[in-house]
Scaffold this motif. Structure first.
Motif, PDB file in Angstrom:
ATOM      1  N   TYR A 273      34.253  29.731  16.391  1.00 30.66           N
ATOM      2  CA  TYR A 273      34.077  30.867  15.478  1.00 30.66           C
ATOM      3  C   TYR A 273      34.108  30.315  14.046  1.00 30.66           C
ATOM      4  O   TYR A 273      35.126  30.407  13.357  1.00 30.66           O
TER       5      TYR A 273
ATOM      6  N   ARG B   2      33.880  29.979  10.154  1.00 27.13           N
ATOM      7  CA  ARG B   2      34.039  30.942   9.074  1.00 27.13           C
ATOM      8  C   ARG B   2      33.344  30.480   7.802  1.00 27.13           C
ATOM      9  O   ARG B   2      32.991  31.291   6.957  1.00 27.13           O
TER      10      ARG B   2
ATOM     11  N   GLU C 113      32.677  33.544   4.846  1.00 23.67           N
ATOM     12  CA  GLU C 113      33.755  34.496   5.129  1.00 23.67           C
ATOM     13  C   GLU C 113      34.041  35.264   3.847  1.00 23.67           C
ATOM     14  O   GLU C 113      34.771  34.805   2.980  1.00 23.67           O
TER      15      GLU C 113
ATOM     16  N   LYS D  95      38.322  37.089   8.074  1.00 16.68           N
ATOM     17  CA  LYS D  95      37.727  36.912   9.397  1.00 16.68           C
ATOM     18  C   LYS D  95      36.359  37.571   9.558  1.00 16.68           C
ATOM     19  O   LYS D  95      35.717  37.392  10.597  1.00 16.68           O
TER      20      LYS D  95
ATOM     21  N   ARG E 115      29.737  39.098  11.757  1.00 16.94           N
ATOM     22  CA  ARG E 115      30.629  38.872  12.897  1.00 16.94           C
ATOM     23  C   ARG E 115      32.065  39.247  12.553  1.00 16.94           C
ATOM     24  O   ARG E 115      32.513  39.012  11.431  1.00 16.94           O
ATOM     25  N   TYR E 116      32.769  39.756  13.566  1.00 25.42           N
ATOM     26  CA  TYR E 116      34.198  40.032  13.387  1.00 25.42           C
ATOM     27  C   TYR E 116      34.911  39.745  14.707  1.00 25.42           C
ATOM     28  O   TYR E 116      34.489  40.210  15.768  1.00 25.42           O
ATOM     29  N   PRO E 117      36.015  38.954  14.679  1.00 24.78           N
ATOM     30  CA  PRO E 117      36.674  38.568  15.929  1.00 24.78           C
ATOM     31  C   PRO E 117      37.556  39.686  16.476  1.00 24.78           C
ATOM     32  O   PRO E 117      38.261  40.369  15.738  1.00 24.78           O
ATOM     33  N   LEU E 118      37.524  39.836  17.787  1.00 19.40           N
ATOM     34  CA  LEU E 118      38.427  40.737  18.491  1.00 19.40           C
ATOM     35  C   LEU E 118      39.603  39.965  19.073  1.00 19.40           C
ATOM     36  O   LEU E 118      40.685  40.511  19.270  1.00 19.40           O
TER      37      LEU E 118
ATOM     38  N   LEU F 249      41.059  35.645  18.966  1.00 19.52           N
ATOM     39  CA  LEU F 249      40.849  34.223  18.683  1.00 19.52           C
ATOM     40  C   LEU F 249      41.749  33.363  19.559  1.00 19.52           C
ATOM     41  O   LEU F 249      42.035  32.220  19.233  1.00 19.52           O
TER      42      LEU F 249
ATOM     43  N   THR G 121      38.050  33.479  23.282  1.00 18.96           N
ATOM     44  CA  THR G 121      37.647  33.873  21.938  1.00 18.96           C
ATOM     45  C   THR G 121      36.552  34.934  22.061  1.00 18.96           C
ATOM     46  O   THR G 121      35.540  34.716  22.719  1.00 18.96           O
TER      47      THR G 121
ATOM     48  N   TYR H 200      34.227  37.868  19.867  1.00 24.25           N
ATOM     49  CA  TYR H 200      33.865  38.495  18.596  1.00 24.25           C
ATOM     50  C   TYR H 200      32.643  39.390  18.781  1.00 24.25           C
ATOM     51  O   TYR H 200      31.784  39.148  19.631  1.00 24.25           O
TER      52      TYR H 200
END
Length: 880
Positions: free
Chosen positions: A663, A665, A714, A718, A797-800, A802, A807, A809
């Motif tokens: 992921y 950034r 970024e 995130k 993108r946005y992570p749900l 990590l 991982t 997103y």
């Protein structure tokens, strides 16, 4: 027999069965002993023995110890010692009833019995009213296990944990009840039935600000990271009054007022939250109040403060928040002076600080440019990259004059520190030398913060460790002027398995692949190293097999040594692949048709030091041998017979500065590649315009250019914007020969190739369209592929999650691209467009899995179903 019954709440404890007559005296017989005990006149006895009854799960000796009744001790009967013993046992919370009885008196000795009734223990517990996934999450938090003593405290604690769990999800009105049911199989065991009623979420309806003039409500709200008002979309509400008010303001030529009226209407009726819910969490709310002050400080309002705030219920499902702000005056930097600096001149430090006289006072900018600026230069890095680990800069306000502030920055440089020891902790499988060769910090070197940051990046990009948890521990020794550095890593699985099915040319094609990304060839013949494969040396071994039955079989194997010779990062890659396509008839049958491909690639990549050490240079030699026998079903050259040879040389200049591979950034991944064959036709006097295709393309010739440029930004915590560009061009040396039918570009779909290594084609994914649909389709009435393609992508993108185990997103994107049959028709603005949403899940065992929904806006001539709504499954970045 004398019996004593006691509870904490009872004002007095009596030894024996307490019978109180009108005179307040009780007398009880002890067996046949005619002596009496007068409770108004305690008698001193020696405790001759103690027994415990009524317990099954507790140690009797421990109970006697907890009661503090000691054999041989003189006590008064009745007296405080026995009362204290019962109180101490009751305080343990393990019993429903406690009594102490005297079983006998022999002379001056008394023998006691501690009689207990244990509280029930937990057999099992269950949930009602919630889904299984929620129940699983709660099980981990309440931490109940079989055998726990079921006390009032345990039940209250369980309720509180569950209510807190739902409160953090916005369910502030949740109800929890716990019912005990006797366990039918075990005495003194109970089952707990936990019934949960979440009720509706309580959301933040409004956040109201008072006293803010310099920043409007939206600007203040935007500074609050977690606390957001619920979204509303009611554009018709108040529309009539809005038009009346704006018309009136416009007739009075008050256009600014009309604009403000529209903004107020929009904020009240068209407020949408995309990335944050409107739940209220108290700890997050208090953090957000500090962020409001930080934003004011950033705008020059150094004295800003929140003088009052309140959170209150609007109704059963909504909260409102009122915040009163005292902004204070706006300040500006005036004179900034440096004290204590001897290594660098003041003018140089001021240039790095980047703050000029008259700039708005910005505390955050001052501290960032002094201590650590991840996106630029800062004073601390200038010193710490030169060994000054003990450096410190303290900004002091020396004079405040109306709206201007004079600053004095006091520097403590200290001595340069050298690295003493460098260690790695947490690598259980990866061998030390694989990590050590990636370290930029070595014993004896001057300390450098940028080297530590770069080392962290290199360890993350190995793919063997959890990139989120790599921690450099700095242990300075000011007395010795040295520093020890320990890199703490958390190993994760690097090996991957691919199990997939793809659709190609009217068939379902199955694929199985194994990638061992931390392989060890040195331990291949060591029996003890197979756990389940020899690993730890950072080498890569990949195996892949494809088939749709006996008519098609394909396999390939590749091996990479990333540090050839062990001293420099020169990566050697060797691969071999073999594919056979046929109609399934035996080789002896004259009607058999087949297409056999054999290929070998040998390449070496090198990490460069100029222009910087993010650059890499790769060179490789590729050999493909094609043998066709009566095969013209899929491959359309000539009559389906002949042998074709492809010998090419490939070079790639790349620069990769992304911070981590899963992921990313920040950073970029850029490459410029060229693959070319010898220009055979230039050394021949033959007339290629009159040749049969079988002969014309016997020795394949071309030059192939490819460009890739990916950038990652970024711009919020995130939240990452990924900008991507790809371009490819396939050219020829001889116009009579033309562009080879091999090595073409096929654009559209999920990017998963139906056939592995088939005619050297490159399959490029583009969402919103069917596979290979954005591709020139006519070459002798067949799909021959494009010679030029371009593709542009923007992804948010946005992570749900990590977590290293998964991982995840989410993303939303817009995409555009096209391909052309020749350079003469190339137009970078003639593109097919699409947009959509998707999700990515990285599982260490399977790699990156993706699911996207996209809508293609532009029709493809001749293929009515090519565009429109499409779902795409991707595997290991096939859409990239």
């Amino acid at each position: 027999m004398i019996k004593v019954v006691g509870k904490i709440a009872v004002f007095c404890l009596l030894i024996g069965l307490v019978l109180i007559d009108q005179q307040g005296v009780a007398q009880i017989s002890l067996g046949s002993d005619l002596s009496k005990i007068n409770y108004e006149k305690p008698v001193e006895y020696i405790i001759g023995g103690v027994e415990v009854t009524g317990v099954e799960f507790l140690d009797k000796n421990v109970i006697i110890m907890l009661s503090e009744i000691e054999i041989g001790k003189r006590v008064k009967i009745p007296g405080d010692e026995i009362t204290s013993a019962i109180r101490k046992l009751w305080d343990q919370g393990l019993f429903d009833n406690i009594s102490i009885t005297a079983t006998s008196i022999k002379g001056n000795n008394i023998f006691l019995s501690i009689n207990l009734k244990e509280r029930p223990r937990l057999a099992k517990f269950s949930f009602e009213g919630i889904r299984k996934t929620e129940a699983d999450d709660i099980r981990e938090k309440i931490n109940l296990t079989r055998g726990d003593v079921v006390t009032d405290h345990l039940i209250i604690r369980t309720k509180n944990i569950i209510q807190k769990f739902y409160s953090e999800k916005g369910f502030l009105n949740s109800e929890v009840s716990v019912v005990e049911k006797s366990d039918k199989k075990n005495d003194n065991f109970v089952d707990l039935v936990i019934t949960i009623k979440k009720n509706k979420k309580v959301k933040i309806k409004d956040i109201n600000f008072f006293g803010n003039e310099a920043l409007n409500d939206d600007a203040v709200k935007s500074s609050m990271k977690e606390t957001k008002a619920r979204g509303v979309f009611r554009p018709l509400d108040s529309l009539g009054p809005l038009l009346v008010d704006m018309t009136g303001s416009s007739l009075k030529l008050k256009f600014g007022q009309a604009g403000n009226q529209f903004i107020d209407y929009f904020n009240q009726n068209c407020r949408v939250n995309l990335f944050k819910g409107s739940k209220y969490i108290e700890s997050n709310y208090h953090d957000d109040l500090q962020l409001i002050i930080a934003k004011y400080n950033k705008k020059g309002y150094r004295d800003a403060q929140i003088v009052f705030d309140t959170v209150y219920r609007v109704d059963n499902e909504n909260l409102a928040i009122d915040i009163t702000i005292e902004e204070g005056n706006k300040y500006y930097f005036r004179n900034i002076t440096w004290v204590g600096n001897t290594v660098y001149p003041s003018a140089f430090l001021s240039a790095i600080l980047g703050i000029q006289k008259g700039d708005v006072y910005n505390k955050e900018l001052l501290e960032t440019n002094l201590q650590y600026n991840p996106n630029g230069f800062d004073v601390s890095s200038q010193y710490m990259d030169n060994g000054y680990l003990f450096f410190n800069a303290q900004p002091i306000e020396t004079f405040v004059d109306n709206d201007s502030i004079d600053m004095e920055i006091r520097i403590f440089e200290g001595k340069q520190a050298r690295i003493n020891e460098v260690t790695v902790k947490g690598n259980l499988k990866t061998n030390d030398h694989v990590i050590i060769r990636e370290l930029r910090t070595r014993p004896g070197q001057l300390f450098s913060r940028s080297d530590i940051i770069r080392t962290t990046r290199e360890l993350a990009n190995l793919g063997y460790f959890n990139a989120e948890s790599i921690t450099p521990n700095i242990n300075p020794n000011a007395a010795e002027g040295t520093v020890d550095i320990e890199y703490e890593v958390e190993e994760t699985s690097a090996d991957q398995i691919e199990l997939s099915g793809g659709w190609g040319y009217g068939r379902i094609i199955g694929t199985i692949g194994l990638s061992f990304n931390n392989f060890s060839l040195n331990n291949f013949f060591k029996k003890d190293a197979w756990k389940p494969i020899p690993s730890g040396d950072g080498q890569k071994l990949a195996l892949k097999f494809q088939t749709y039955g006996k008519d098609y079989l394909s396999w390939n194997v590749s091996f990479t040594e990333p540090w050839l010779g062990g001293k420099k990062p020169n990566a050697l890659t060797v691969s071999y692949y073999h594919s056979i396509y046929s109609n399934g008839l035996p080789k002896s049958d004259t009607l058999r048709s087949s297409f056999v491909i054999n290929g070998v690639t040998v390449g070496i990549g090198k990490r460069l030091e100029w222009p910087d050490d993010f650059f890499t240079f790769y060179q490789g030699v590729n050999i493909q041998l094609y043998n066709l026998t009566n095969y013209s079903t899929i491959f359309y050259i000539g009559d389906g017979n002949g042998k074709f040879n492809n010998l090419s040389y490939e070079i790639i200049l790349g620069r990769n500065s992304i911070d981590q591979p899963i992921y990313p950034r920040r950073g970029s991944d850029l490459s410029l590649g060229l693959e070319l064959t010898p220009p055979y036709s230039a050394f021949s006097n033959r007339d290629y315009s009159k040749m049969e295709e079988n002969e014309k393309y016997k020795w394949i010739e071309y030059h192939k250019w490819k460009v890739k440029a990916y950038w990652y930004f970024e711009f919020m915590d995130k939240l990452v914007l990924a900008s991507k560009f790809r371009f490819g061009y396939l050219g020829d040396y001889n116009s009579d020969l033309g562009v080879t039918p091999f090595e073409r570009f096929y654009l559209g779909g999920d990017g998963l190739s139906g056939y592995n290594n088939f005619d050297g084609r490159e399959v490029i994914g583009m969402r919103g369209y069917t596979n290979e649909s954005i591709t020139p389709f006519y070459y002798k009435d067949k799909n021959i592929g494009g010679t030029v393609f371009t593709r542009y992508s923007l992804e948010l993108r946005y992570p749900l999650s990590l977590a290293p185990t998964s991982t995840i997103y989410a993303l939303t994107f817009v995409e555009a691209g096209n391909s052309w049959l020749g350079s003469q028709g190339f137009d970078p603005f003639d593109i097919k467009r699409s947009a959509g949403v998707g999700i990515r899940v990285f599982l260490p065992m399977f790699g990156m899995l993706g699911l996207d929904w996209a809508y293609g806006f532009d029709p493809i001539p001749g293929i009515p179903t090519a565009n429109g709504s499409h779902f795409h499954f991707s595997l290991n970045q096939s859409l990239d």
